[in-house]
Design an enzyme around this catalytic site. Structure first.
Site: not given
Ligand code: ASP
Length: 368
Positions: A233, A261, A263-264, A284-285, A287
């Site tokens: 990301t 889906r 995410g954040d 990032t992480g 979500g």
């Molecule tokens: N945060 C992103 C999501 O959940 C994924 C990521 O940051 O790797 O879509």
């Protein structure tokens, strides 16, 4: 006369106050002048968190997750990641140097990372459970907290640009699905077919995730895909000459995610936030946890309402609040003075920054 005779006490008191005020400074390291950088320090429990760097005008990340390990990363791979991050920083630098604002700078930086197949955004995005690509992106402007985002787009080559157009040309903040794809095309953005986003590495990750989860979808997208999400990301934060902040984030989401889906990353206050006077942040992480923890808005609130500095606010969110919710990941968070925090709780996070003096720094190995 009596009043005048006691006037000697004024300079004495002033001197005393000055000495008392200087005492704490004597026991602390001197502050770094703007424009210099400091090595990443990940303090232990209780230690005051130090910023990643000062004098920063632009920072980017290329995702958090399983780390690149020094011992098994070849020179070419390392260079490719560093070049990707540096290329994004240079693109944003050009915008700022030409007098552009922070919004244009973060858009330019993120577009470079979206076009780079190494990163999980635009070309190189991860696959959904049904082997498609659904992309999310957002941008936020700190001066007036205007924001724009797209979610689940399937044909926009550069989702961050679509997000900016939503911000600038619609009364809305978030467009999703077909409507968002159509909006982007109507506004002149290049459209691509799904195969544009395909990469072998992401395909292999999908196969691995499905194999791990028994070949079908599991409620949590497969333990492997969630717990050990591959990096990629992307995001950027910037402060321009007018001290205006901006942040942007773009992603393909998480490998083997359910179709539909979100995410954040496209959600203001979760994956992206910018507010003049406090912070520009991109996350990032995992979500779902960043959504539940309102990750980036919480950093801003801790600063605005709790009087915290950017390093301690970002650290608390990543290492305490999100950790308590069971999520790992990281953020890049930049304050208006150019102080950058880049805490992460995942194994690694790819990121880099550009200082006002033109220095480009990239970090691709944990603890680097
Ligand atoms: N945060 C992103 C999501 O959940 C994924 C990521 O940051 O790797 O879509």
């Amino acid at each position: 006369m009596r009043v005048r005779s006691r006037l000697w006490i004024v300079p004495v008191l002033a001197a005393l106050v000055a000495v008392v005020a200087a005492l704490p400074a004597l026991s602390q390291p001197a502050a770094e002048p703007a424009g210099t950088t400091s090595v990443a320090v990940r303090p232990g429990r209780g230690a005051p968190p130090r910023p990643e760097a000062t004098g920063v005008v632009l920072a980017v990340h290329g995702g958090a997750g399983t780390a690149l390990r020094r011992e098994d990363t070849g020179a070419r791979t390392e260079k490719a990641y560093r070049d990707g991050l540096a290329g994004a920083l240079r693109a944003g630098q050009k915008v700022l140097r030409d007098g552009g604002g922070s919004v244009a700078a973060v858009e330019a930086a993120v577009r470079v990372l979206e076009d780079d197949p190494l990163f999980n955004a635009g070309r190189g995005a991860v696959f959904t459970e049904d082997a498609g690509h659904e992309l999310d992106a957002s941008v936020m402007r700190g001066s007036d907290q205007a924001a724009g985002a797209v979610a689940g787009v399937r044909h926009v080559r550069n989702p961050v640009s679509a997000a900016r157009l939503v911000m600038e040309r619609t009364p809305h903040v978030l467009l999703a699905g077909q409507g968002a794809d159509d909006f982007a095309v109507r506004n002149g953005l290049p459209a691509v077919t799904q195969d544009y986003f395909w990469t072998q590495a992401r395909w292999d990750s999908l196969m691995e995730a499905k194999g791990h989860s028994g070949g079908g979808r599991t409620p949590a997208m497969g333990a492997k895909a969630v717990g050990e999400a591959a990096m990629g990301t992307v995001g950027a934060v910037a402060v321009d000459r007018g001290r205006d902040l901006a942040a942007a984030t773009s992603t393909g989401g998480m490998t083997n995610k359910m179709a539909g889906r979100v995410g954040d990353s496209p959600v203001v206050g979760a994956g992206t936030y910018a507010k003049n006077g406090t912070v520009a942040a991109s996350a990032t992480g995992h979500g779902e946890v960043f959504l539940r923890g309102a990750a980036t808005a919480t950093i801003s609130h801790l600063m605005e309402f709790g009087g915290r500095d950017v390093a301690s606010a970002a650290r608390e969110v990543v290492h305490e609040r999100l950790a308590a919710l069971g999520g790992t990941g990281g953020v890049i968070a930049l304050d208006p003075q150019g102080v950058l925090a880049a805490p992460y709780s995942s194994e690694g996070m790819l990121y880099g920054y550009l200082t006002a003096g033109g220095e480009v720094v990239t970090k691709v190995f944990p603890g680097e």
